[in-house]
Enzyme design. Structure first.
Site, PDB file in Angstrom:
ATOM      1  N   GLY A 134      34.225 -16.693  -9.642  1.00  0.00           N
ATOM      2  CA  GLY A 134      33.096 -17.509 -10.082  1.00  0.00           C
ATOM      3  C   GLY A 134      32.161 -16.777 -11.038  1.00  0.00           C
ATOM      4  O   GLY A 134      32.552 -15.836 -11.735  1.00  0.00           O
TER       5      GLY A 134
ATOM      6  N   LYS B 183      49.762 -10.481 -13.748  1.00  0.00           N
ATOM      7  CA  LYS B 183      48.378 -10.773 -13.375  1.00  0.00           C
ATOM      8  C   LYS B 183      47.739  -9.443 -13.074  1.00  0.00           C
ATOM      9  O   LYS B 183      48.194  -8.699 -12.190  1.00  0.00           O
ATOM     10  CB  LYS B 183      48.380 -11.682 -12.149  1.00  0.00           C
ATOM     11  CG  LYS B 183      47.017 -12.070 -11.594  1.00  0.00           C
ATOM     12  CD  LYS B 183      46.310 -13.058 -12.461  1.00  0.00           C
ATOM     13  CE  LYS B 183      45.084 -13.694 -11.808  1.00  0.00           C
ATOM     14  NZ  LYS B 183      45.433 -14.716 -10.795  1.00  0.00           N
TER      15      LYS B 183
ATOM     16  N   LYS C 166      51.200 -20.706  -6.283  1.00  0.00           N
ATOM     17  CA  LYS C 166      50.625 -19.636  -5.464  1.00  0.00           C
ATOM     18  C   LYS C 166      51.603 -18.468  -5.482  1.00  0.00           C
ATOM     19  O   LYS C 166      52.833 -18.647  -5.417  1.00  0.00           O
ATOM     20  CB  LYS C 166      50.453 -20.122  -4.010  1.00  0.00           C
ATOM     21  CG  LYS C 166      50.135 -19.018  -2.990  1.00  0.00           C
ATOM     22  CD  LYS C 166      48.792 -18.377  -3.223  1.00  0.00           C
ATOM     23  CE  LYS C 166      48.545 -17.206  -2.264  1.00  0.00           C
ATOM     24  NZ  LYS C 166      47.287 -16.484  -2.610  1.00  0.00           N
ATOM     25  N   SER C 167      51.077 -17.240  -5.549  1.00  0.00           N
ATOM     26  CA  SER C 167      51.951 -16.064  -5.518  1.00  0.00           C
ATOM     27  C   SER C 167      52.864 -16.145  -4.301  1.00  0.00           C
ATOM     28  O   SER C 167      52.406 -16.438  -3.186  1.00  0.00           O
ATOM     29  CB  SER C 167      51.114 -14.787  -5.423  1.00  0.00           C
ATOM     30  OG  SER C 167      50.364 -14.585  -6.597  1.00  0.00           O
TER      31      SER C 167
ATOM     32  N   GLY D 188      38.594 -16.235 -14.803  1.00  0.00           N
ATOM     33  CA  GLY D 188      37.416 -15.601 -14.220  1.00  0.00           C
ATOM     34  C   GLY D 188      36.138 -16.229 -14.724  1.00  0.00           C
ATOM     35  O   GLY D 188      35.787 -16.040 -15.887  1.00  0.00           O
TER      36      GLY D 188
ATOM     37  N   CYS E  82      47.028  -8.146  -6.016  1.00  0.00           N
ATOM     38  CA  CYS E  82      46.473  -8.789  -4.830  1.00  0.00           C
ATOM     39  C   CYS E  82      45.602  -7.772  -4.091  1.00  0.00           C
ATOM     40  O   CYS E  82      46.072  -6.709  -3.682  1.00  0.00           O
ATOM     41  CB  CYS E  82      47.564  -9.288  -3.887  1.00  0.00           C
ATOM     42  SG  CYS E  82      46.825 -10.109  -2.440  1.00  0.00           S
TER      43      CYS E  82
HETATM   44  C1  LIG Z   1      48.264 -12.797  -4.114  1.00  0.00           C
HETATM   45  C2  LIG Z   1      47.197 -12.577  -3.334  1.00  0.00           C
HETATM   46  C3  LIG Z   1      45.828 -12.811  -3.787  1.00  0.00           C
HETATM   47  C4  LIG Z   1      44.900 -13.331  -2.928  1.00  0.00           C
HETATM   48  C5  LIG Z   1      45.191 -13.625  -1.508  1.00  0.00           C
HETATM   49  O1  LIG Z   1      46.197 -14.334  -1.207  1.00  0.00           O
HETATM   50  O2  LIG Z   1      44.408 -13.114  -0.676  1.00  0.00           O
HETATM   51  N1  LIG Z   1      43.620 -13.541  -3.334  1.00  0.00           N
HETATM   52  C6  LIG Z   1      43.210 -13.217  -4.597  1.00  0.00           C
HETATM   53  O3  LIG Z   1      42.035 -13.408  -4.976  1.00  0.00           O
HETATM   54  N2  LIG Z   1      44.127 -12.722  -5.475  1.00  0.00           N
HETATM   55  C7  LIG Z   1      45.409 -12.490  -5.131  1.00  0.00           C
HETATM   56  O4  LIG Z   1      46.189 -12.019  -5.989  1.00  0.00           O
END
Ligand SMILES: C=Cc1c(C(=O)O)[nH]c(=O)[nH]c1=O
Length: 310
Positions: free
Chosen positions: A221, A163, A44-45, A248, A129
């Site tokens: 999706g 990304k 996760k980021s 995607g 994000c």
């Molecule tokens: C890093 C936050 C991201 C998030 C998020 O944590 O809301 N949702 C996404 O679809 N892509 C993102 O890059």
């Protein structure tokens, strides 16, 4: 058929892995992806400090995919650095670490820490994000993207990737490709992040389906497959000597095949993984193998990037 792919010094037994954000926030989730048929794992980021993220509900299934406004909930970069230090890199499944600092300084601090740890994992720097209230996606500001990358390569001298958000205009594809091509150590792009700030409405309740941002959230999706494929094909065409990772709309071997045909080196699964669980990797892998068998392709390279035009 041979589903393996070797790129950037990593070897994947198949081209499938999770999209950052899905089944990758805790070590238990990361271990579940690593234990599945996925060919790699991405975290996760992360941000400098742990984050709770946005109020719930912040994810919802929708008729043709998903909507999310998670708000970057994560355990903080040291948690993922620790996971990376203890990760079994000899397992043959490469580990990617997604970094998404709230500021450039945060990104630089985190990247220096990952650099100094000298681990075999690769960084995926998130420029897209869409769910931080008040913060625009860096990837939609070409000058900002160039500035961030210029500062990043001063401190992070290893190969890395970014990304990207989806783009919807040939001029924007060209502009962003021009920025990215000026960074030789930027070795791959992951296209796409969710299609930002969509609105899903439930007519029975006459309401939005997620709480943050009055219901606005990133779409995933089926909704995003054609956009994802366009971004994969355009950046595959426009970038010099870089890999494109497709993300995607992948929910079966069919969409995985499409992404690779469009030029993807490997592919990430988000919404389908969230809804189905880690068993989706073996299913999609086998479906992709069956399609290749049917078409007489032995390796991914036999068809990668060979999308026909008219
Ligand atoms: C890093 C936050 C991201 C998030 C998020 O944590 O809301 N949702 C996404 O679809 N892509 C993102 O890059």
């Amino acid at each position: 058929v041979d589903l393996s792919v070797s790129w950037l010094g990593v070897n994947m037994e198949n081209p499938l892995y999770n999209a950052s954000g899905v089944m990758c926030r805790s070590r238990e989730e990361l271990d579940a992806v690593a234990a599945s048929a996925a060919g790699a794992v991405v975290t996760k980021s992360c941000t400098l400090s742990p984050r709770e993220g946005n109020p719930e509900p912040r994810y919802a299934r929708a008729p043709h995919g998903s909507i999310n406004s998670m708000g970057l909930p994560n355990a903080g970069y040291e948690y993922y650095l620790d996971y990376a230090k203890n990760y079994d890199h000899a397992s043959g499944k490469p580990l990617f670490v997604s970094v998404s600092g709230m500021t450039l300084e945060e990104n630089l601090t985190m990247l220096k820490a990952f650099r100094d740890a000298d681990l075999p994992c690769l960084v995926e720097l998130n420029l897209s994000c869409p769910n931080l209230p008040g913060k625009a996606q860096i990837g939609y500001d070409f000058a900002a993207s160039s500035h961030v990358l210029s500062e990043v390569v001063k401190v992070y001298d290893k190969p890395f990737g970014v990304k990207l958000p989806p783009y919807f205009d040939p001029v924007h594809f060209a502009e962003m490709a021009s920025v990215l091509n000026s960074f030789p150590s930027l070795k791959y792009v992951t296209c796409i992040n969710s299609v930002g700030n969509g609105l899903v409405i439930d007519i029975d309740s006459e309401s939005v389906v997620i709480k943050p941002k009055a219901g606005l959230g990133g779409l995933g999706g089926d909704y995003v497959l054609p956009t994802a494929l366009a971004n994969v094909r355009e950046f595959s065409r426009l970038l010099d000597g870089k890999h494109v990772i497709g993300c995607g709309g992948i929910k079966s071997g069919r969409e995985a095949f499409m992404h690779i045909l469009a030029g993807a080196t490997a592919v990430q699964v988000g919404t389908c993984l969230y809804e189905e669980g880690a068993g989706c990797f073996a299913r999609i892998r086998d479906e992709l193998a069956a399609i290749m068998e049917e078409k007489g392709y032995r390796t991914l390279a036999d068809f990668r990037g060979k999308l026909l035009t008219m």
